[in-house]
Write a protein that holds these residues in place. Sequence first.
Motif, PDB file in Angstrom:
ATOM      1  N   HIS A  87      -5.734   0.358   6.274  1.00 19.44           N
ATOM      2  CA  HIS A  87      -4.736  -0.735   6.533  1.00 19.44           C
ATOM      3  C   HIS A  87      -4.429  -0.894   8.000  1.00 19.44           C
ATOM      4  O   HIS A  87      -4.011   0.042   8.860  1.00 19.44           O
ATOM      5  CB  HIS A  87      -3.534  -0.504   5.666  1.00 19.44           C
ATOM      6  CG  HIS A  87      -2.283  -1.497   6.061  1.00 19.44           C
ATOM      7  ND1 HIS A  87      -1.531  -1.705   4.791  1.00 19.44           N
ATOM      8  CD2 HIS A  87      -2.031  -2.011   6.985  1.00 19.44           C
ATOM      9  CE1 HIS A  87      -0.648  -2.641   5.465  1.00 19.44           C
ATOM     10  NE2 HIS A  87      -1.011  -3.073   6.838  1.00 19.44           N
TER      11      HIS A  87
ATOM     12  N   HIS B  65      -4.380  -4.158  11.350  1.00 21.86           N
ATOM     13  CA  HIS B  65      -4.332  -5.367  11.793  1.00 21.86           C
ATOM     14  C   HIS B  65      -5.126  -5.364  13.206  1.00 21.86           C
ATOM     15  O   HIS B  65      -4.639  -5.725  14.188  1.00 21.86           O
ATOM     16  CB  HIS B  65      -3.000  -5.989  11.927  1.00 21.86           C
ATOM     17  CG  HIS B  65      -1.966  -5.805  10.735  1.00 21.86           C
ATOM     18  ND1 HIS B  65      -1.875  -6.838  10.215  1.00 21.86           N
ATOM     19  CD2 HIS B  65      -1.468  -4.828  10.253  1.00 21.86           C
ATOM     20  CE1 HIS B  65      -0.890  -6.459   9.063  1.00 21.86           C
ATOM     21  NE2 HIS B  65      -0.753  -5.259   8.977  1.00 21.86           N
TER      22      HIS B  65
ATOM     23  N   LYS C 131      -7.152  -6.911   8.986  1.00 19.63           N
ATOM     24  CA  LYS C 131      -6.463  -8.405   8.379  1.00 19.63           C
ATOM     25  C   LYS C 131      -6.395  -9.262   9.405  1.00 19.63           C
ATOM     26  O   LYS C 131      -6.276  -8.969  10.391  1.00 19.63           O
ATOM     27  CB  LYS C 131      -5.186  -7.802   7.782  1.00 19.63           C
ATOM     28  CG  LYS C 131      -4.918  -6.645   6.823  1.00 19.63           C
ATOM     29  CD  LYS C 131      -3.597  -6.472   6.574  1.00 19.63           C
ATOM     30  CE  LYS C 131      -3.469  -5.016   5.739  1.00 19.63           C
ATOM     31  NZ  LYS C 131      -3.994  -4.730   4.509  1.00 19.63           N
TER      32      LYS C 131
ATOM     33  N   HIS D 227       1.476  -6.119   0.865  1.00 19.50           N
ATOM     34  CA  HIS D 227       2.351  -5.795   1.605  1.00 19.50           C
ATOM     35  C   HIS D 227       3.812  -5.479   0.860  1.00 19.50           C
ATOM     36  O   HIS D 227       4.296  -6.612   0.686  1.00 19.50           O
ATOM     37  CB  HIS D 227       2.837  -6.316   2.999  1.00 19.50           C
ATOM     38  CG  HIS D 227       1.747  -6.146   4.154  1.00 19.50           C
ATOM     39  ND1 HIS D 227       0.478  -6.675   4.014  1.00 19.50           N
ATOM     40  CD2 HIS D 227       1.804  -5.502   5.467  1.00 19.50           C
ATOM     41  CE1 HIS D 227      -0.220  -6.012   5.280  1.00 19.50           C
ATOM     42  NE2 HIS D 227       0.777  -5.628   5.936  1.00 19.50           N
TER      43      HIS D 227
ATOM     44  N   HIS E 210       2.964   0.093   2.264  1.00 17.69           N
ATOM     45  CA  HIS E 210       4.201   0.241   2.745  1.00 17.69           C
ATOM     46  C   HIS E 210       5.089   1.132   1.752  1.00 17.69           C
ATOM     47  O   HIS E 210       5.163   2.240   1.898  1.00 17.69           O
ATOM     48  CB  HIS E 210       4.872  -0.887   3.343  1.00 17.69           C
ATOM     49  CG  HIS E 210       4.357  -1.522   4.583  1.00 17.69           C
ATOM     50  ND1 HIS E 210       4.598  -0.814   5.818  1.00 17.69           N
ATOM     51  CD2 HIS E 210       3.529  -2.471   4.758  1.00 17.69           C
ATOM     52  CE1 HIS E 210       3.774  -1.684   6.808  1.00 17.69           C
ATOM     53  NE2 HIS E 210       3.555  -2.451   6.150  1.00 17.69           N
TER      54      HIS E 210
ATOM     55  N   ASP F  71      -1.839   1.197   9.982  1.00 24.88           N
ATOM     56  CA  ASP F  71      -1.144  -0.232   9.943  1.00 24.88           C
ATOM     57  C   ASP F  71      -1.202  -0.673  11.553  1.00 24.88           C
ATOM     58  O   ASP F  71      -0.135  -1.333  11.877  1.00 24.88           O
ATOM     59  CB  ASP F  71       0.266  -0.135   9.558  1.00 24.88           C
ATOM     60  CG  ASP F  71       0.995  -1.451   9.326  1.00 24.88           C
ATOM     61  OD1 ASP F  71       0.312  -2.183   9.059  1.00 24.88           O
ATOM     62  OD2 ASP F  71       1.989  -1.483   9.323  1.00 24.88           O
TER      63      ASP F  71
HETATM   64 FE    FE Z   1       0.448  -4.013   7.897  1.00 25.69          FE
END
Ligand code: FE
Length: 421
Positions: A84, A86, A153, A254, A277, A328
Motif C-alpha cells: 500500500h 502512493h 496508487k 481505504h 488502515h 502507505d
Molecule cells: Fe493510503
Amino acid sequence: MMMTKGNILIKNAAELVTCSGFQAKKGKEMSDLHIIEKGTVVVENGIIKAVGPTEEILKSFPEENYEVIDATGKAVLPGFVDSHTHVVFGGYRAEEFSWRLRGDSYMSIMERGGGILSSVKATKEAAKEELFKSAMARLDSMLSFGVTTVEGKSGYGLDHETEIKQLEVAKEVNEAHVVDVISTFLGAHAVPKEYKGKEEVLVNFFIEKVMPEVAERKLAEFCDIFCEQNVFSVEQSRRLLTKAKEMGFKLKLHADEIVQLGGAELAAELGAVSADHLLQASDEGIRAMAEAGVITTLLPGTAFSLKEDFARARYMIENNCAVALATDLNPGSCFTESIPLIFALATLYMGMSTEEAVTALTINGAAAVDRADTIGSIDVGKKGDIIILEFPSYKYIPYHIGVSTVEKVVKNGMLVFDKEK
Ligand code: FE
Ligand code: NIG
C-alpha cells in the motif's frame, strides 16, 4: 523492468527464513516462518529452483554454475512486499506537517482545501518526467530497505487527464526500475471543491469516463476508494467498487481510517482483496473480513504520523485475519519508505510478534496484491526476490530499532543492492 534474469546460489544462511506458502497466512499461521538452518537457495533464470539444507542442495547444484553468495552468519528472507503506497506524486507538504504538530487535524486541513487536494494541485502541475524521477528515487530508497514489490496508487489527479498521467508514470517506473510496481486506480481519493455536495456526479464520472479507459489500457489491476466520513460514503463506495469489479478490477478500500463507517463490512461483502488502515474497524467488520478472506492491511506509520490509536492487530490475528503491513508512503499522512519504522511500530506498539510482522511484510503482503502464488516466500517456482541481512537472525530486524538490517537484495536472481559496495 525488462532486465536479464539471474542465476544465483545463496549458501549457508544461518537462517533461511522461507515464509513458505502459496496463500495468505491467517491468525496463528502467521507465527510460522518455516526456517531452514544452514540453508541454501538456488535461483535459475530469475526463478527459485531449489531450497534446502546446504549439504543436500550442493550435491545436485554445483556452485560453479552460479554467481555464489556466501551467507554464513546471515539471515536470508523473501524480499518485502510493500502492498500500500502512493509512490507517484508531485510536490510535498512539509508546511502541513508543521500545522499538524501545532494541533490541526488531518481532516480539518483537507476540509479547508489542503491535504490531498494540495498534492492534487502539485501533481497536475508536474511534468511527467518530474513525477517519473521522484518516483524512481523513492523506489531506490524502498529497495535499500529490502522491498522488491510495491503497490502504487493514483489519486492525486481526480480528473481524467491527471489520473491517467499518474498511472502512465507508474507503468513507466515499473518498466524502468528493478522493483515491481503494481498499479491501483484510486480516482475516488478526495472530493475537489467543485464537486462538494455532488459526490454522486463525481462517482459517475469515474465509472463512466475514467475507469473504462484504465481497464481497457490495463493501466491498473486494482481499484480503491477512500471510504470515509466527508469523503465517499459506504453507499458510494459500494456503487463504484461494484462497477469496478464488473470491469475486471480487483478491489481494495481505504476503510474505517478516521471514523467507524462500515468499510470493513463492505470489503467483506464485496470480496475485496484487501481492506486497508482499519484503525476504527468494528468487531463484526473484523470477523467478516476474516471469514471472507479479505487481507487486513495495517499501516502503522500513518497512525503514528497522525497521532491516532493503532489498528487492533492482536484482535485481528486472534480472530483469524490475515494481517499485512505496509508503509502507505504518501506526501501527507505518512511520508516514509521506512520498513524499519513499520517493524518498530508493529512489534513495540501493536503487539505483533517479530514472526507475525515478517509474515505480514512477505507472504501476506504478496497476498494483498494477489500474488501469493509468485512472490512473498522462498519456495520453488517463485520469483528469486531475496534479501540477505547483516545479522544471523530475522529477530534483529525490529531489535535494531529504526535501522535497516538489509545488506543485500536479490531481484529476479540478480544482485541489485549491496550495502558493502
Ligand atoms: Fe493510503
Ligand atoms: O492512505 N487516507 C487517505 N489517503 C492517504 C493519504 C493521502 C495523503 O494525505 O496525501 C492515506 O493515508
